[in-house]
Design a protein around this motif. Sequence first.
Motif, mmCIF file in Angstrom:
data_model
loop_
_atom_site.group_PDB
_atom_site.id
_atom_site.type_symbol
_atom_site.label_atom_id
_atom_site.label_comp_id
_atom_site.label_asym_id
_atom_site.label_seq_id
_atom_site.Cartn_x
_atom_site.Cartn_y
_atom_site.Cartn_z
ATOM 1 N N ARG A 162 -3.009 8.089 -8.698
ATOM 2 C CA ARG A 162 -1.537 7.876 -8.157
ATOM 3 C C ARG A 162 -2.251 6.663 -7.935
ATOM 4 O O ARG A 162 -3.320 6.106 -7.232
ATOM 5 C CB ARG A 162 -1.586 9.147 -7.332
ATOM 6 C CG ARG A 162 -1.658 11.145 -7.679
ATOM 7 C CD ARG A 162 -1.550 11.629 -6.435
ATOM 8 N NE ARG A 162 -2.897 11.147 -5.699
ATOM 9 C CZ ARG A 162 -3.905 12.159 -4.311
ATOM 10 N NH1 ARG A 162 -2.902 12.817 -5.295
ATOM 11 N NH2 ARG A 162 -5.060 12.107 -4.441
ATOM 12 N N HIS A 182 0.688 -0.924 0.294
ATOM 13 C CA HIS A 182 -0.210 0.140 0.286
ATOM 14 C C HIS A 182 0.772 1.543 0.545
ATOM 15 O O HIS A 182 1.260 1.328 1.285
ATOM 16 C CB HIS A 182 -0.720 -0.031 1.574
ATOM 17 C CG HIS A 182 -1.812 -1.220 1.433
ATOM 18 N ND1 HIS A 182 -3.183 -1.142 0.393
ATOM 19 C CD2 HIS A 182 -1.559 -2.443 1.911
ATOM 20 C CE1 HIS A 182 -2.811 -2.438 0.607
ATOM 21 N NE2 HIS A 182 -2.373 -3.858 1.863
ATOM 22 N N HIS A 183 1.009 1.551 -0.897
ATOM 23 C CA HIS A 183 1.564 3.495 -1.019
ATOM 24 C C HIS A 183 0.986 4.880 -0.975
ATOM 25 O O HIS A 183 1.497 5.533 0.390
ATOM 26 C CB HIS A 183 1.796 3.259 -2.730
ATOM 27 C CG HIS A 183 2.816 2.161 -3.257
ATOM 28 N ND1 HIS A 183 3.954 2.037 -3.063
ATOM 29 C CD2 HIS A 183 2.214 1.466 -4.542
ATOM 30 C CE1 HIS A 183 4.085 1.308 -3.904
ATOM 31 N NE2 HIS A 183 3.005 0.365 -4.562
ATOM 32 N N ARG A 184 -0.134 5.308 -0.559
ATOM 33 C CA ARG A 184 -1.106 6.263 -0.273
ATOM 34 C C ARG A 184 -2.036 5.276 -0.248
ATOM 35 O O ARG A 184 -2.588 4.880 -0.882
ATOM 36 C CB ARG A 184 -0.978 6.933 -1.493
ATOM 37 C CG ARG A 184 -1.495 7.141 -2.581
ATOM 38 C CD ARG A 184 -1.345 8.053 -3.661
ATOM 39 N NE ARG A 184 -1.119 9.420 -2.844
ATOM 40 C CZ ARG A 184 -0.606 10.328 -2.981
ATOM 41 N NH1 ARG A 184 0.321 10.250 -3.658
ATOM 42 N NH2 ARG A 184 -0.923 11.261 -2.714
ATOM 43 N N SER A 185 -2.927 6.554 0.893
ATOM 44 C CA SER A 185 -4.735 5.821 0.819
ATOM 45 C C SER A 185 -5.219 6.442 -0.413
ATOM 46 O O SER A 185 -4.658 7.736 -0.681
ATOM 47 C CB SER A 185 -4.580 6.980 2.356
ATOM 48 O OG SER A 185 -4.419 8.645 2.189
ATOM 49 N N THR A 217 -4.931 2.323 -8.833
ATOM 50 C CA THR A 217 -4.511 3.664 -9.117
ATOM 51 C C THR A 217 -5.860 4.237 -7.824
ATOM 52 O O THR A 217 -7.331 4.223 -7.873
ATOM 53 C CB THR A 217 -4.229 4.443 -10.125
ATOM 54 O OG1 THR A 217 -5.569 4.018 -11.309
ATOM 55 C CG2 THR A 217 -2.946 3.720 -10.773
ATOM 56 N N ASP A 218 -6.103 5.875 -7.430
ATOM 57 C CA ASP A 218 -6.781 6.619 -7.387
ATOM 58 C C ASP A 218 -7.341 7.602 -8.755
ATOM 59 O O ASP A 218 -7.238 7.114 -9.507
ATOM 60 C CB ASP A 218 -6.466 7.379 -6.178
ATOM 61 C CG ASP A 218 -5.278 9.025 -5.862
ATOM 62 O OD1 ASP A 218 -5.151 8.937 -7.542
ATOM 63 O OD2 ASP A 218 -5.334 9.363 -5.513
ATOM 64 N N THR A 274 -1.751 4.078 -5.568
ATOM 65 C CA THR A 274 -1.820 3.522 -4.169
ATOM 66 C C THR A 274 -1.439 1.963 -3.750
ATOM 67 O O THR A 274 -2.045 2.333 -2.604
ATOM 68 C CB THR A 274 -3.540 4.017 -3.495
ATOM 69 O OG1 THR A 274 -4.192 2.604 -5.037
ATOM 70 C CG2 THR A 274 -4.255 5.444 -4.832
ATOM 71 N N CYS A 275 -1.688 0.952 -4.688
ATOM 72 C CA CYS A 275 -1.281 0.208 -4.423
ATOM 73 C C CYS A 275 -0.616 -1.157 -5.215
ATOM 74 O O CYS A 275 -1.352 -0.586 -6.218
ATOM 75 C CB CYS A 275 -2.667 -0.751 -4.041
ATOM 76 S SG CYS A 275 -2.613 -2.878 -3.225
#
Length: 140
Positions: A120, A85-88, A115-116, A122-123
């Motif tokens: 970006r 998990h890279h970002r929320s 991606t979001d 996210t995972c």
Amino acid sequence: MPIDPADLPVQDRPEQLAARMGVELVKLGLDEVVGTMPVAGNRQPFGLLHGGANAVLAETLGSTLSALHALPDRFPVGLELACTHHRSATEGVVTGVARPIHVGRSTSTTEIVITDAEGRRTCTAKLTCLHRDTEPRPRG
């Protein structure tokens, strides 16, 4: 010989986990399977997309890709899933793109990038499936 995407088993049965979480398959192909999932309804207590929700989306897409390659003669089942998990994500929809890393007779490995709404990452997930000779059946 790979299965035609139109011949995949039903994916939208309401009792299935992916359907309950709002996962929608939007592209099916031997080189890529794409799906989306809403963040709303899939958050953890702090308001972020639950890491387990990422895992559900990743395994759904990766298993579907494996099924496209293995069915109708062999039946894919998840063997190992790893998620970083890279970002929320806190709102909107996330999109997962599954692409094959390896497709063999007895196993397949897929990379799934989630991606979001802004694109970006996210995972990043990796799923390995075992291709069984017999169709898995529930016990009982």
